[in-house]
Scaffold this motif. Sequence first.
Motif, PDB file in Angstrom:
ATOM      1  N   GLY A  94      -2.865   0.586   3.320  1.00 11.65           N
ATOM      2  CA  GLY A  94      -2.814   0.015   4.657  1.00 11.65           C
ATOM      3  C   GLY A  94      -3.320   0.991   5.694  1.00 11.65           C
ATOM      4  O   GLY A  94      -3.159   2.209   5.554  1.00 11.65           O
ATOM      5  N   GLN A 138      -3.241   1.428   9.893  1.00 10.76           N
ATOM      6  CA  GLN A 138      -2.663   0.951  11.142  1.00 10.76           C
ATOM      7  C   GLN A 138      -3.599   1.209  12.309  1.00 10.76           C
ATOM      8  O   GLN A 138      -4.245   2.260  12.390  1.00 10.76           O
ATOM      9  CB  GLN A 138      -1.326   1.658  11.406  1.00 10.76           C
ATOM     10  CG  GLN A 138      -0.635   1.204  12.684  1.00 10.76           C
ATOM     11  CD  GLN A 138       0.711   1.881  12.877  1.00 10.76           C
ATOM     12  OE1 GLN A 138       1.106   2.723  12.086  1.00 10.76           O
ATOM     13  NE2 GLN A 138       1.417   1.508  13.938  1.00 10.76           N
ATOM     14  N   TRP A 179       3.569   1.444  11.454  1.00  7.68           N
ATOM     15  CA  TRP A 179       3.196   0.301  10.640  1.00  7.68           C
ATOM     16  C   TRP A 179       3.486  -1.030  11.296  1.00  7.68           C
ATOM     17  O   TRP A 179       3.794  -2.023  10.632  1.00  7.68           O
ATOM     18  CB  TRP A 179       3.869   0.377   9.260  1.00  7.68           C
ATOM     19  CG  TRP A 179       4.064   1.769   8.763  1.00  7.68           C
ATOM     20  CD1 TRP A 179       5.203   2.342   8.306  1.00  7.68           C
ATOM     21  CD2 TRP A 179       3.061   2.793   8.689  1.00  7.68           C
ATOM     22  NE1 TRP A 179       4.994   3.640   7.965  1.00  7.68           N
ATOM     23  CE2 TRP A 179       3.684   3.958   8.183  1.00  7.68           C
ATOM     24  CE3 TRP A 179       1.699   2.863   9.012  1.00  7.68           C
ATOM     25  CZ2 TRP A 179       3.010   5.151   7.987  1.00  7.68           C
ATOM     26  CZ3 TRP A 179       1.021   4.066   8.828  1.00  7.68           C
ATOM     27  CH2 TRP A 179       1.675   5.184   8.317  1.00  7.68           C
ATOM     28  N   THR A 189       2.870  -4.538  12.745  1.00  7.49           N
ATOM     29  CA  THR A 189       1.865  -5.535  12.376  1.00  7.49           C
ATOM     30  C   THR A 189       1.215  -6.191  13.589  1.00  7.49           C
ATOM     31  O   THR A 189       0.523  -7.204  13.450  1.00  7.49           O
ATOM     32  CB  THR A 189       2.489  -6.621  11.477  1.00  7.49           C
ATOM     33  OG1 THR A 189       3.777  -6.959  11.967  1.00  7.49           O
ATOM     34  CG2 THR A 189       2.605  -6.136  10.053  1.00  7.49           C
ATOM     35  N   MET A 240      -2.331  -4.269  12.020  1.00  3.96           N
ATOM     36  CA  MET A 240      -2.137  -3.544  10.765  1.00  3.96           C
ATOM     37  C   MET A 240      -2.979  -4.188   9.684  1.00  3.96           C
ATOM     38  O   MET A 240      -2.902  -5.396   9.455  1.00  3.96           O
ATOM     39  CB  MET A 240      -0.659  -3.577  10.362  1.00  3.96           C
ATOM     40  CG  MET A 240      -0.331  -2.796   9.105  1.00  3.96           C
ATOM     41  SD  MET A 240      -0.399  -1.016   9.383  1.00  3.96           S
ATOM     42  CE  MET A 240      -0.335  -0.390   7.701  1.00  3.96           C
ATOM     43  N   TYR A 273      -3.892  -4.425   5.730  1.00  3.22           N
ATOM     44  CA  TYR A 273      -3.383  -4.138   4.389  1.00  3.22           C
ATOM     45  C   TYR A 273      -4.421  -4.527   3.340  1.00  3.22           C
ATOM     46  O   TYR A 273      -5.084  -5.563   3.449  1.00  3.22           O
ATOM     47  CB  TYR A 273      -2.093  -4.907   4.109  1.00  3.22           C
ATOM     48  CG  TYR A 273      -0.841  -4.192   4.574  1.00  3.22           C
ATOM     49  CD1 TYR A 273      -0.335  -3.118   3.861  1.00  3.22           C
ATOM     50  CD2 TYR A 273      -0.183  -4.592   5.732  1.00  3.22           C
ATOM     51  CE1 TYR A 273       0.813  -2.455   4.279  1.00  3.22           C
ATOM     52  CE2 TYR A 273       0.962  -3.940   6.164  1.00  3.22           C
ATOM     53  CZ  TYR A 273       1.456  -2.865   5.428  1.00  3.22           C
ATOM     54  OH  TYR A 273       2.576  -2.207   5.848  1.00  3.22           O
ATOM     55  N   ASP A 313       8.053  -5.759   9.162  1.00  3.69           N
ATOM     56  CA  ASP A 313       6.916  -4.875   8.970  1.00  3.69           C
ATOM     57  C   ASP A 313       7.350  -3.537   8.372  1.00  3.69           C
ATOM     58  O   ASP A 313       6.664  -2.975   7.509  1.00  3.69           O
ATOM     59  CB  ASP A 313       6.157  -4.668  10.285  1.00  3.69           C
ATOM     60  CG  ASP A 313       7.064  -4.344  11.459  1.00  3.69           C
ATOM     61  OD1 ASP A 313       8.284  -4.192  11.272  1.00  3.69           O
ATOM     62  OD2 ASP A 313       6.545  -4.248  12.591  1.00  3.69           O
ATOM     63  N   ALA A 333       6.204  -1.967   4.694  1.00  6.05           N
ATOM     64  CA  ALA A 333       5.623  -0.634   4.584  1.00  6.05           C
ATOM     65  C   ALA A 333       6.367   0.213   3.554  1.00  6.05           C
ATOM     66  O   ALA A 333       5.750   0.916   2.744  1.00  6.05           O
ATOM     67  CB  ALA A 333       5.628   0.045   5.947  1.00  6.05           C
ATOM     68  N   ARG A 390       4.666   1.642   0.077  1.00  3.58           N
ATOM     69  CA  ARG A 390       4.666   3.067  -0.247  1.00  3.58           C
ATOM     70  C   ARG A 390       5.414   3.335  -1.550  1.00  3.58           C
ATOM     71  O   ARG A 390       4.990   4.171  -2.356  1.00  3.58           O
ATOM     72  CB  ARG A 390       5.274   3.852   0.908  1.00  3.58           C
ATOM     73  CG  ARG A 390       4.414   3.823   2.162  1.00  3.58           C
ATOM     74  CD  ARG A 390       5.147   4.323   3.386  1.00  3.58           C
ATOM     75  NE  ARG A 390       5.370   5.750   3.348  1.00  3.58           N
ATOM     76  CZ  ARG A 390       6.026   6.421   4.289  1.00  3.58           C
ATOM     77  NH1 ARG A 390       6.523   5.764   5.340  1.00  3.58           N
ATOM     78  NH2 ARG A 390       6.186   7.715   4.187  1.00  3.58           N
ATOM     79  N   LEU A 399      -0.186   4.826   3.347  1.00  2.00           N
ATOM     80  CA  LEU A 399      -0.438   4.154   4.613  1.00  2.00           C
ATOM     81  C   LEU A 399      -0.907   5.195   5.615  1.00  2.00           C
ATOM     82  O   LEU A 399      -0.312   6.269   5.734  1.00  2.00           O
ATOM     83  CB  LEU A 399       0.823   3.461   5.129  1.00  2.00           C
ATOM     84  CG  LEU A 399       1.448   2.406   4.211  1.00  2.00           C
ATOM     85  CD1 LEU A 399       2.691   1.814   4.855  1.00  2.00           C
ATOM     86  CD2 LEU A 399       0.448   1.312   3.886  1.00  2.00           C
ATOM     87  N   ALA A 427      11.773   4.806   7.328  1.00  3.04           N
ATOM     88  CA  ALA A 427      10.925   3.876   8.073  1.00  3.04           C
ATOM     89  C   ALA A 427      10.540   4.406   9.444  1.00  3.04           C
ATOM     90  O   ALA A 427       9.793   3.735  10.173  1.00  3.04           O
ATOM     91  CB  ALA A 427      11.627   2.530   8.225  1.00  3.04           C
TER      92      ALA A 427
END
Length: 546
Positions: free
Chosen positions: A141, A143, A171, A173, A176, A178, A200, A204, A208, A214, A258
Amino acid sequence: MTATTPETSHPTLDTWAVVVPTVGRPSLRLLLDSLVATLPLGSGSEPSPLPEVVVVDDRPVPASPQPAEVPPPLDLGQAGARLHTEVVRTGGRGPAAARNAGWRSTRATWVVFLDDDVEVPRHWAAGLASDLAAAGPGVGGVQGNLDVPLPESRRPTDAERNTAALEGAAWATADMAYRRRALEDVGGFDERFPRAYREDADLALRVRDAGWRLVRGVRRTTHPPRPSDGAASLRAQVGARDDALMRALHGRRWRERAATGSGRLPWHVATVGTAALAVTAAAAGRRRTAAVGAGVWAGLTADFLARRLVPGPRPGDRGFGTEVWRMAWTSVAIPFAAVGHRAAGSLARRGGVEPWPPPISAVLLDRDGTLVHDVPYNGDPTRVEPLEDVLDQLDVLRARGVRLGVVSNQSGVARGVLTRAQVQAVNDHVEKLLGPFDTWQVCVHAPQDGCWCRKPAPGLVQAAATALGVEPWRCAVVGDIGSDVAAGIAAGAETVLVPTAVTRRDEVDDAPVVAPDLAAAVRYLEPRLSTSGTSRRTSAGQEGAR
């Protein structure tokens, strides 16, 4: 067995698609206009290939599937036509479900998620192309960078600062991109997140955990502050339920992983606790304890109010009085709302939570061309002939405890060539030959009726899931044409296309999963079939079954 777009090492404009979930906000047209303006044109008179743009209409639809109750089509303006925009209707199931329906409706190598209230500035598409070209094979992904324009003549309001926090969010969206393979690896967004909150971050973390990286790109996107009313910040506390789901899924350190910040829940708990102490002590006649509790509550509430007011507008600024009043009453109410929602969310997850995607507990099948040979507008039960090996595969599913349903368009009723009684007679004979089904969902409307139930709309699939008492994401839809697949995708179900002689080539190319027959479809679904069920009823010995 799986039909996908081959991945290339150097993405070009025709290998990415844009997905925009919307509830019909006017800002959608501004986004599409800005998207058209940023796309490059080729040399001479030939334009460069335009990306596929999927607008997911997630406006709520009433439970009744009558045609008159379906919201009118979205107004996409001229930009919608210029972008070759496809509209998918999901009926108000939330942004996670809408984004899933969007990316599953396209076969692009990369999927760019944009919110309907952003605007893409000049050179955005060029920046995106650079981001995707720079993404190595391990990057799942990329961003975009969000710019939130704040007023220059005054300090920002609380709502404006909340939007500005997206500039540093990980991350998000709002913009974003992907890689499709990464989305497929983790099953896309977790549709148990019903709001535009934490879905979102959850995605993520799972991407990961699946081994993808990402990264941040170079492209920039403008995100104007969202309009809000006085109670917006109070309503937002329902997101505490999603925090409880995040903890259940990702453990106590989910915030650290996160990068969401520590949050203010401990302070809210203290505020509510001291208020409860004051009320309880007062009721028991313990005045000194009640005074202490009330004093601590007032101090905590004042501190919360100050933290929200100090960065905001100053006396003399336009709207200052309104902002003070809004911050005052919501600062009193927010701790109670936050603690209440968090408690409700934790209680709902007290028995644990399954990882996403959850097992499939129901398989919904099209009738004509999937279960029985397709006889156009058939109203004669004697002409019903099951397809080869269908009964054996249905019994395999029944033995696994999988619920079975039929979802069938029967527009012959609306066209006047069939009666409802004839349709029912044919369905009864199908059951006589193939055994019992747990639900039958039939649409008798014509295509021009614009109803919510007729496939490719998701109404039949959603109604079948409701009748079976399961969530749509625990269902799989098996059919022989593109509308079967589209209905399943819009409803949030797994889909498998089993083509026949009447299936168009483009329907095969567009289907996420293609199987040569029902046996192969069942084998594909088998790893995800629920193992909690037990053998129920089979149809051995049904008349003419084998």
